[in-house]
Write a protein that holds these residues in place. Structure first.
Motif, PDB file in Angstrom:
ATOM      1  N   ARG A   1       0.830  -1.210   0.000  1.00 19.56           N
ATOM      2  CA  ARG A   1       0.000   0.000   0.000  1.00 19.56           C
ATOM      3  C   ARG A   1       0.862   1.257   0.000  1.00 19.56           C
ATOM      4  O   ARG A   1       0.600   2.204  -0.740  1.00 19.56           O
ATOM      5  N   THR A   2       1.910   1.273   0.825  1.00 17.65           N
ATOM      6  CA  THR A   2       2.681   2.497   1.040  1.00 17.65           C
ATOM      7  C   THR A   2       3.878   2.642   0.114  1.00 17.65           C
ATOM      8  O   THR A   2       4.378   3.752  -0.093  1.00 17.65           O
ATOM      9  N   GLY A   3       4.389   1.521  -0.406  1.00 18.51           N
ATOM     10  CA  GLY A   3       5.555   1.573  -1.269  1.00 18.51           C
ATOM     11  C   GLY A   3       6.876   1.589  -0.536  1.00 18.51           C
ATOM     12  O   GLY A   3       7.923   1.825  -1.149  1.00 18.51           O
ATOM     13  N   ARG A   4       6.859   1.321   0.779  1.00 21.88           N
ATOM     14  CA  ARG A   4       8.108   1.273   1.538  1.00 21.88           C
ATOM     15  C   ARG A   4       8.112   0.048   2.439  1.00 21.88           C
ATOM     16  O   ARG A   4       7.094  -0.294   3.044  1.00 21.88           O
ATOM     17  N   MET A   5       9.256  -0.606   2.538  1.00 23.26           N
ATOM     18  CA  MET A   5       9.382  -1.827   3.316  1.00 23.26           C
ATOM     19  C   MET A   5       8.967  -1.622   4.781  1.00 23.26           C
ATOM     20  O   MET A   5       9.341  -0.631   5.399  1.00 23.26           O
ATOM     21  N   PHE A   6       8.195  -2.582   5.295  1.00 23.35           N
ATOM     22  CA  PHE A   6       7.773  -2.581   6.699  1.00 23.35           C
ATOM     23  C   PHE A   6       7.108  -1.267   7.102  1.00 23.35           C
ATOM     24  O   PHE A   6       7.313  -0.762   8.208  1.00 23.35           O
ATOM     25  N   THR A   7       6.305  -0.723   6.219  1.00 26.59           N
ATOM     26  CA  THR A   7       5.663   0.564   6.498  1.00 26.59           C
ATOM     27  C   THR A   7       4.154   0.436   6.398  1.00 26.59           C
ATOM     28  O   THR A   7       3.630  -0.060   5.407  1.00 26.59           O
ATOM     29  N   GLY A   8       3.455   0.867   7.475  1.00 17.04           N
ATOM     30  CA  GLY A   8       2.008   0.867   7.453  1.00 17.04           C
ATOM     31  C   GLY A   8       1.362  -0.416   7.932  1.00 17.04           C
ATOM     32  O   GLY A   8       0.182  -0.642   7.663  1.00 17.04           O
ATOM     33  N   ASP A   9       2.118  -1.268   8.668  1.00 14.32           N
ATOM     34  CA  ASP A   9       1.520  -2.488   9.213  1.00 14.32           C
ATOM     35  C   ASP A   9       2.086  -2.763  10.612  1.00 14.32           C
ATOM     36  O   ASP A   9       3.009  -2.096  11.070  1.00 14.32           O
ATOM     37  N   ARG A  10       1.527  -3.751  11.294  1.00 14.27           N
ATOM     38  CA  ARG A  10       1.925  -4.028  12.673  1.00 14.27           C
ATOM     39  C   ARG A  10       3.376  -4.493  12.784  1.00 14.27           C
ATOM     40  O   ARG A  10       4.061  -4.165  13.752  1.00 14.27           O
ATOM     41  N   SER A  11       3.830  -5.274  11.807  1.00 11.87           N
ATOM     42  CA  SER A  11       5.222  -5.725  11.851  1.00 11.87           C
ATOM     43  C   SER A  11       6.169  -4.533  11.787  1.00 11.87           C
ATOM     44  O   SER A  11       7.162  -4.462  12.517  1.00 11.87           O
ATOM     45  N   GLY A  12       5.861  -3.594  10.902  1.00 10.32           N
ATOM     46  CA  GLY A  12       6.675  -2.392  10.808  1.00 10.32           C
ATOM     47  C   GLY A  12       6.638  -1.563  12.075  1.00 10.32           C
ATOM     48  O   GLY A  12       7.646  -0.974  12.478  1.00 10.32           O
ATOM     49  N   ASP A  13       5.466  -1.521  12.722  1.00  8.56           N
ATOM     50  CA  ASP A  13       5.360  -0.782  13.982  1.00  8.56           C
ATOM     51  C   ASP A  13       6.369  -1.300  14.998  1.00  8.56           C
ATOM     52  O   ASP A  13       7.036  -0.529  15.689  1.00  8.56           O
ATOM     53  N   VAL A  14       6.474  -2.621  15.076  1.00  7.91           N
ATOM     54  CA  VAL A  14       7.396  -3.239  16.037  1.00  7.91           C
ATOM     55  C   VAL A  14       8.848  -2.997  15.636  1.00  7.91           C
ATOM     56  O   VAL A  14       9.692  -2.622  16.463  1.00  7.91           O
ATOM     57  N   LEU A  15       9.146  -3.206  14.360  1.00  6.66           N
ATOM     58  CA  LEU A  15      10.534  -3.099  13.901  1.00  6.66           C
ATOM     59  C   LEU A  15      11.063  -1.681  14.032  1.00  6.66           C
ATOM     60  O   LEU A  15      12.151  -1.461  14.591  1.00  6.66           O
ATOM     61  N   TYR A  16      10.324  -0.701  13.536  1.00  8.99           N
ATOM     62  CA  TYR A  16      10.848   0.669  13.556  1.00  8.99           C
ATOM     63  C   TYR A  16      10.873   1.262  14.958  1.00  8.99           C
ATOM     64  O   TYR A  16      11.741   2.078  15.260  1.00  8.99           O
ATOM     65  N   GLN A  17       9.951   0.854  15.819  1.00  8.64           N
ATOM     66  CA  GLN A  17      10.029   1.285  17.218  1.00  8.64           C
ATOM     67  C   GLN A  17      11.322   0.786  17.847  1.00  8.64           C
ATOM     68  O   GLN A  17      12.031   1.535  18.538  1.00  8.64           O
ATOM     69  N   ALA A  18      11.646  -0.484  17.605  1.00 10.22           N
ATOM     70  CA  ALA A  18      12.869  -1.056  18.169  1.00 10.22           C
ATOM     71  C   ALA A  18      14.108  -0.380  17.577  1.00 10.22           C
ATOM     72  O   ALA A  18      15.090  -0.110  18.290  1.00 10.22           O
ATOM     73  N   MET A  19      14.072  -0.099  16.278  1.00  9.96           N
ATOM     74  CA  MET A  19      15.205   0.590  15.657  1.00  9.96           C
ATOM     75  C   MET A  19      15.384   1.991  16.245  1.00  9.96           C
ATOM     76  O   MET A  19      16.509   2.431  16.501  1.00  9.96           O
ATOM     77  N   TYR A  20      14.290   2.675  16.474  1.00  2.90           N
ATOM     78  CA  TYR A  20      14.342   3.996  17.104  1.00  2.90           C
ATOM     79  C   TYR A  20      14.899   3.885  18.531  1.00  2.90           C
ATOM     80  O   TYR A  20      15.743   4.698  18.944  1.00  2.90           O
ATOM     81  N   ASP A  21      14.449   2.872  19.256  1.00  2.96           N
ATOM     82  CA  ASP A  21      14.886   2.690  20.641  1.00  2.96           C
ATOM     83  C   ASP A  21      16.392   2.523  20.760  1.00  2.96           C
ATOM     84  O   ASP A  21      16.992   2.958  21.753  1.00  2.96           O
ATOM     85  N   VAL A  22      17.014   1.878  19.772  1.00  2.89           N
ATOM     86  CA  VAL A  22      18.454   1.642  19.847  1.00  2.89           C
ATOM     87  C   VAL A  22      19.260   2.668  19.049  1.00  2.89           C
ATOM     88  O   VAL A  22      20.475   2.560  18.943  1.00  2.89           O
ATOM     89  N   GLY A  23      18.594   3.674  18.483  1.00  2.00           N
ATOM     90  CA  GLY A  23      19.288   4.763  17.826  1.00  2.00           C
ATOM     91  C   GLY A  23      19.572   4.577  16.350  1.00  2.00           C
ATOM     92  O   GLY A  23      20.471   5.215  15.797  1.00  2.00           O
ATOM     93  N   LEU A  24      18.769   3.727  15.675  1.00  4.20           N
ATOM     94  CA  LEU A  24      18.991   3.461  14.257  1.00  4.20           C
ATOM     95  C   LEU A  24      17.986   4.146  13.343  1.00  4.20           C
ATOM     96  O   LEU A  24      18.106   4.059  12.118  1.00  4.20           O
ATOM     97  N   ALA A  25      16.980   4.809  13.922  1.00  3.56           N
ATOM     98  CA  ALA A  25      15.944   5.476  13.129  1.00  3.56           C
ATOM     99  C   ALA A  25      15.623   6.826  13.747  1.00  3.56           C
ATOM    100  O   ALA A  25      15.736   7.015  14.960  1.00  3.56           O
ATOM    101  N   SER A  26      15.185   7.745  12.902  1.00  2.89           N
ATOM    102  CA  SER A  26      14.932   9.117  13.356  1.00  2.89           C
ATOM    103  C   SER A  26      13.612   9.265  14.089  1.00  2.89           C
ATOM    104  O   SER A  26      13.397  10.250  14.789  1.00  2.89           O
ATOM    105  N   GLN A  27      12.704   8.314  13.917  1.00  3.41           N
ATOM    106  CA  GLN A  27      11.404   8.373  14.585  1.00  3.41           C
ATOM    107  C   GLN A  27      10.898   6.947  14.808  1.00  3.41           C
ATOM    108  O   GLN A  27      11.352   6.008  14.149  1.00  3.41           O
ATOM    109  N   PRO A  28       9.971   6.759  15.739  1.00  2.00           N
ATOM    110  CA  PRO A  28       9.536   5.412  16.106  1.00  2.00           C
ATOM    111  C   PRO A  28       8.445   4.830  15.226  1.00  2.00           C
ATOM    112  O   PRO A  28       8.044   3.681  15.423  1.00  2.00           O
ATOM    113  N   THR A  29       7.941   5.593  14.272  1.00  3.24           N
ATOM    114  CA  THR A  29       6.849   5.117  13.429  1.00  3.24           C
ATOM    115  C   THR A  29       7.228   5.217  11.951  1.00  3.24           C
ATOM    116  O   THR A  29       8.041   6.053  11.562  1.00  3.24           O
ATOM    117  N   SER A  30       6.605   4.353  11.161  1.00  9.63           N
ATOM    118  CA  SER A  30       6.798   4.355   9.714  1.00  9.63           C
ATOM    119  C   SER A  30       5.432   4.173   9.081  1.00  9.63           C
ATOM    120  O   SER A  30       4.949   3.057   8.913  1.00  9.63           O
TER     121      SER A  30
END
Length: 231
Positions: free
Chosen positions: A72-101
């Motif tokens: 739907r969104t055109g970006r990996m792990f974006t706009g679904d529950r799996s992405g919510d978990v992954l990007y939150q964890a990446m944000y928590d450890v300092g690998l992403a600029s924000q916790p949501t995608s």
């Protein structure tokens, strides 16, 4: 052509792929019929390229885009529950600029990390066939080849991704030990100049049942990022 423009060119080629008839039919049907919650949105409905910088030191390899997520969104792990978990964890450890995608233009940046998958089209029931996996492998091989100068670690989510990733790394020029290591959460395999980490997939089945907890995911990401020199 520098690495950034070469990778952008590869991403455009990925997004135009029509090699697997079953996947083409499914992704486009989903984009037409949509989910009620997204009825007013225009779905991407195409193969989803990887996301992240061309000089990434860490790559995260999943399975395939979700029908109403990346498809739907055109970006990996974006706009679904799996992405919510992954990007939150990446944000928590300092690998992403924000916790949501949430969507491709939401301003998310990844720090030294690229997220990709061995299958770039959303498959029916989230299950690509072995033939579809093998047909799509050339894209992952080309992506890894372009990332190789800077890549130092990889996190592979789930057994399917593991089975697809090992031959892709071999074809991209790394020496993969034989016999190949079986997938398990926490598995670590040293290739020449790169460490490969296994992690349970961030699927709802795993996260809802507690098979994969947020702390388990953060621990793998921290270890891999530290190995890659990002933390």
């Amino acid at each position: 052509m520098d690495d950034s423009s070469a990778l952008a060119r590869l991403d455009r080629r990925v997004a135009d792929c029509r090699a697997c008839p079953r996947l083409v039919e499914w992704r486009e049907e989903v984009a037409r019929t949509k989910r009620a919650a997204f009825a007013d949105e225009t779905y991407w409905g195409r193969p989803v390229p990887g996301f992240g910088p061309a000089d990434a030191r860490l790559v995260i390899i999943g399975l395939a885009p979700a029908a109403h997520g990346g498809n739907r969104t055109g970006r990996m792990f974006t706009g679904d529950r799996s992405g919510d978990v992954l990007y939150q964890a990446m944000y928590d450890v300092g690998l992403a600029s924000q916790p949501t995608s949430l969507r491709a233009d939401d301003g998310l940046e990844l720090y030294g990390v690229r997220v990709t998958a061995p299958v770039h089209c959303a498959p029916p029931a989230n299950k690509p066939t072995p033939g579809e996996r093998d047909t799509c492998r050339s894209w992952l091989v080309q992506e890894l080849t372009l990332l190789r100068p800077t890549l130092r670690a990889a996190v592979v989510l789930g057994a399917f991704g593991w089975q697809a990733a090992l031959p892709a790394f071999a074809q991209a020029g790394w020496t993969v030990p034989r016999p190949r290591s079986a997938f398990a959460h926490g598995t670590r395999v040293a290739l020449d100049g790169l460490d490969l980490f296994g992690c349970f997939h961030v699927s709802q089945r795993n996260t809802f049942t507690g098979r994969l907890t947020t702390e388990m995911l953060r621990e793998v990401l921290r270890t891999a990022a530290g190995t890659a020199g990002l933390l």
